[in-house]
Design an enzyme around this catalytic site. Structure first.
Site, PDB file in Angstrom:
ATOM      1  CE  LYS A   1      -9.854 -46.224  86.010  1.00  0.00           C
ATOM      2  NZ  LYS A   1      -9.335 -46.570  87.330  1.00  0.00           N
TER       3      LYS A   1
ATOM      4  NE  ARG B   1      -2.411 -45.359  86.071  1.00  0.00           N
ATOM      5  CZ  ARG B   1      -3.224 -45.740  85.082  1.00  0.00           C
ATOM      6  NH1 ARG B   1      -4.505 -45.409  85.102  1.00  0.00           N
ATOM      7  NH2 ARG B   1      -2.749 -46.450  84.067  1.00  0.00           N
TER       8      ARG B   1
END
Length: 257
Positions: free
Chosen positions: A204, A238
């Protein structure tokens, strides 16, 4: 949870696993490396990604779910979609979990469909429309805001008969770097201890951009954050890099017994 993107345009691995053969090979690799859930994504939700209809998602998925189920019956499969129609298709193909980034915002039939299938449902915190999904909002208190959202949405889901709910704070979706780091620091306060937490921080931008690196160059930093959220009670990671995440999970287990 290992990520399997069936997309040509995901930000870090688009086009690598969007054939049946490559999808099966990547699934085998992630399961061998220690993944227990395979999260299948037919549509990229990165900024400026191409918007697909449910029909286009279903076409892109094709036979991948049933092939994985046949080849790897031990694997749990979550389907990353915000369409009820795609969920129904996936349910008939054998999925085990619904992973809806929209919290039911983008398809008003989603919660009813989750109830009908009786599948576990991953509820993510996100802005209320597809168009504003990535608009940065500076919250007065991000933890209070996320918990208010979770409270309202879980009550709605429970009222419809959805009992198995997993919470996802929505890292990478419409939040400032500062707010996302605060969420990391205060994961233990999310969800009131009633529901398991899924954390999706793999590759991210709130991690790699402040460091001036690429999505592939932040493994050490990501694993430190993974360990931090596990220590605060997170239950599912995840990830794209299963090997490294598995090492972190093993480290956490060895130091918490």
């Amino acid at each position: 949870m290992g990520i399997l993107n069936l997309t040509p345009d995901s930000f870090s691995d688009g086009g690598r696993f969007n054939t049946e053969k490559s999808a099966l090979e990547q699934t085998r690799k992630m399961l061998t490396e220690g993944a227990e859930i395979i999260d299948i994504g037919p549509q990229s939700t990165r900024p400026h990604a191409k918007f697909l209809s449910a029909r286009e998602e279903i076409k892109r998925i094709g036979s991948v779910i049933c092939l994985i189920k046949k080849e790897f019956p031990e694997a749990l499969i979550s389907l990353d979609t915000f369409y009820a129609e795609t969920v129904k298709f996936g349910f008939n193909e054998g999925i085990d979990i619904i992973n809806d980034i929209s919290g039911g915002h983008y398809d008003d039939k989603m919660f009813d469909t989750a109830a009908e299938t009786k599948l576990p449902y991953i509820l993510m915190h996100v802005n209320p429309s597809y168009e504003t999904m990535h608009d940065k909002i500076k919250f007065a208190d991000i933890v209070i805001s996320v918990n208010k959202y979770f409270s309202e949405k879980t009550n709605e889901l429970l009222s419809k008969g959805v009992k198995d709910i997993i919470l996802d704070p929505g890292f990478g979706f419409g939040k400032t770097v500062e707010d996302q780091m605060k969420l990391i620091d205060e994961v233990k306060y999310l969800g009131f201890g009633k529901f398991p937490l899924l954390i999706g921080i793999s590759r991210k931008s709130f991690i790699y951009k402040p460091l001036g690196r690429s999505p592939l160059g932040i493994n050490e930093e990501t694993q430190k954050l993974h360990l931090k959220v596990l220590q605060q009670g997170a239950k599912i990671l995840r990830v794209h890099d299963v090997v490294e995440a598995k090492k972190t999970v093993d480290l956490f287990r060895s130091t918490s017994t």
